[in-house]
Design an enzyme around this catalytic site. Structure first.
Site, short mmCIF file in Angstrom:
data_model
loop_
_atom_site.label_atom_id
_atom_site.label_comp_id
_atom_site.label_asym_id
_atom_site.label_seq_id
_atom_site.Cartn_x
_atom_site.Cartn_y
_atom_site.Cartn_z
N ASP A 287 -3.86 8.48 2.90
CA ASP A 287 -5.35 7.73 2.29
C ASP A 287 -6.32 8.39 3.40
O ASP A 287 -7.41 8.89 3.19
CB ASP A 287 -5.12 7.41 1.58
CG ASP A 287 -4.78 5.11 2.27
OD1 ASP A 287 -4.35 5.56 2.98
OD2 ASP A 287 -4.50 4.05 1.90
N SER B 101 -4.91 -21.93 -6.00
CA SER B 101 -4.00 -20.81 -6.25
C SER B 101 -2.14 -21.76 -7.36
O SER B 101 -2.39 -22.94 -6.39
CB SER B 101 -3.71 -19.60 -5.24
OG SER B 101 -1.50 -19.31 -5.60
N SER C 157 -2.38 -8.16 -1.54
CA SER C 157 -3.63 -8.39 -1.56
C SER C 157 -5.36 -7.45 -2.40
O SER C 157 -5.78 -8.21 -2.43
CB SER C 157 -3.80 -8.31 -0.02
OG SER C 157 -3.12 -6.67 -0.05
N ASP D 270 -4.95 1.77 -2.29
CA ASP D 270 -4.95 0.19 -2.89
C ASP D 270 -5.25 -0.19 -3.76
O ASP D 270 -5.45 -0.53 -5.29
CB ASP D 270 -4.45 -0.76 -2.04
CG ASP D 270 -2.83 -0.88 -0.78
OD1 ASP D 270 -2.57 0.79 -1.38
OD2 ASP D 270 -2.42 -1.04 0.06
C1 GLA Z 1 -0.77 0.79 3.09
C2 GLA Z 1 -2.36 0.62 2.41
C3 GLA Z 1 -2.24 1.96 2.23
C4 GLA Z 1 -2.07 3.05 2.42
C5 GLA Z 1 -0.68 3.08 2.29
C6 GLA Z 1 0.10 3.69 3.18
O1 GLA Z 1 -0.82 0.47 1.24
O2 GLA Z 1 -3.03 -0.37 2.55
O3 GLA Z 1 -4.74 1.99 2.66
O4 GLA Z 1 -2.16 3.67 4.08
O5 GLA Z 1 -0.24 1.81 3.56
O6 GLA Z 1 0.17 5.28 2.29
#
Ligand code: GLA
Length: 392
Positions: free
Chosen positions: A41, A72, A133, A177
């Site tokens: 990414d 929470s 997160s 993510d």
């Molecule tokens: C974590 C990061 C993502 C991506 C993955 C690896 O989840 O938050 O942005 O880089 O690692 O693919």
């Protein structure tokens, strides 16, 4: 994984903040699993994640005194913060995630009215690499925008949540993510080109096969510093390759053939292997979508295996726990493919397992993993759920 019991959450909200149920709104954002396309990414390449059915539930109600209450059901720490002084504080632990989002929202010019009270309930194991997160960031952004009558563009929300994590929390993650958590759709995976944020929802039709997530329960330890180190190595590769491609901005623009023809320009052998992983992994995502559209799950399983092997040998982000779990998974009949998912260095694997083999998978992988590492694994048979949404 149990979904939150909304009636009980409302009672807890009222116990903490007073008042009645009137005015409480409830939102949910999922976690995510990445099916293939790891560490691509931030190189502008393709990823192929899917939203899970479990994530973070958020109850929120407006206030009038210019403060926000954060609490929470997962952690004892709670607080009340003046909207005029939202700053990072290591002692605020988990609260820094929503605080970062609130600050980004205000900096982007969104009026958050007279403040609000929030109660979160997280269903995602923390630190497992399933994006707890991103889930709390995205549900906070979406809920506060909606509560205050602002537009809820989920692509913009993903970008804002990533900024909060990069700048406020200080983790230089890519967009995958937050994007998956904001834009997922039930029974679909997301083919996302991270450079342009063009994306396509691809129906994930796995017939009698199930996606099984295996949690190594290995603490991710040095993960963030190693993650940033990998990013640095990719940037080094780009600088070296500019001798042949003067305008090259991101490694993900190169095809495997282009890289092969010019990889001698990368001075450092380790950096060369990192670049090879990134460029070939992006190509594997492309091929995965092709084979899945023809229903060829065996071919997809082989690509999942190749992805893990490359993350182990070329990118070196797996580690003994993830490797032990993947090895055990591949030895179970009925498993088409198995790989780590997320950043690596611990966290989870994802495997494509025949429904008749799921029980044997849990038993055998669990036993062999414990033998190899002394750790106890957890398994979740996962369904693909929706991105962030209001549920009440
Ligand atoms: C974590 C990061 C993502 C991506 C993955 C690896 O989840 O938050 O942005 O880089 O690692 O693919």
């Amino acid at each position: 994984m149990a979904m939150a019991d909304l009636a009980s959450l409302k009672r807890q909200f009222i116990e903490r903040y007073g008042g009645t149920e009137a005015g409480i709104r409830i939102y949910h954002a999922p976690g995510r699993v990445n099916l293939i396309g790891e560490h691509t990414d931030y190189n502008g390449g393709y990823v192929f994640p899917a939203a899970l059915t479990f994530g973070t539930t958020m109850l929120v109600r407006a206030r009038t005194d210019g403060t926000m209450g954060l609490a929470s059901t997962n952690f004892p720490l709670a607080g009340r913060i003046d909207l005029k002084s939202v700053t990072y504080d290591p002692d605020d632990e988990w609260m820094n995630y929503p605080k970062g989002v609130v600050r980004e929202l205000m900096q982007a010019g969104f009026d958050l009215g007279g403040g609000f009270d929030i109660l979160y309930c997280g269903e995602i194991p923390n630190g497992a690499g399933l994006s707890s997160s991103a889930s709390i960031e995205v549900v906070t952004a979406y809920g506060l925008l909606e509560l205050n009558g602002h537009p809820t563009d989920t692509v913009e929300i993903a970008k804002l949540a990533q900024r909060a994590e990069n700048e406020f929390v200080g983790v230089k993650c890519g967009i995958m993510d937050q994007f998956a958590v904001a834009n997922g759709r039930r029974n679909h995976a997301i083919l996302l080109l991270c450079d342009t944020l063009e994306y396509e929802l691809v129906p994930f039709e796995s017939g009698p096969y199930r996606l099984v997530i295996g949690n190594t329960n290995k603490r991710r330890g040095l993960a963030d510093s190693k993650y940033n180190e990998r990013r640095g190595e990719c940037e080094q590769a780009v600088r070296d390759l500019r001798a042949a491609f003067p305008d090259l901005g991101l490694l993900g623009r190169l095809t495997p053939d282009e890289l092969r023809a010019h990889e001698h320009l990368i001075g450092n052998e380790t950096v060369r292997r990192r670049a090879r992983h990134v460029v070939e992994e992006i190509d594997r995502v492309r091929r995965s979508v092709e084979v899945l559209k023809r229903g060829d799950l065996e071919a997809f399983g082989r690509l999942m295996n190749a992805s893990h092997d490359s993350l182990r040998d070329l990118y070196e982000v797996t580690g003994p726990e993830l490797d032990a779990m993947v090895d055990a998974a591949r030895s179970v009949p009925g498993v088409l493919g198995s790989r780590m998912t997320g950043a690596g260095f611990g966290g989870c694997t994802v495997s494509l397992v025949h429904e008749d083999a799921v029980e044997a998978f849990r038993r055998e992988v669990g036993a062999r993993y414990r033998e190899a590492t002394g750790l106890t694994a957890d398994f979740y048979v996962c369904s693909i759920g929706n991105g962030v949404e209001r549920i009440e």
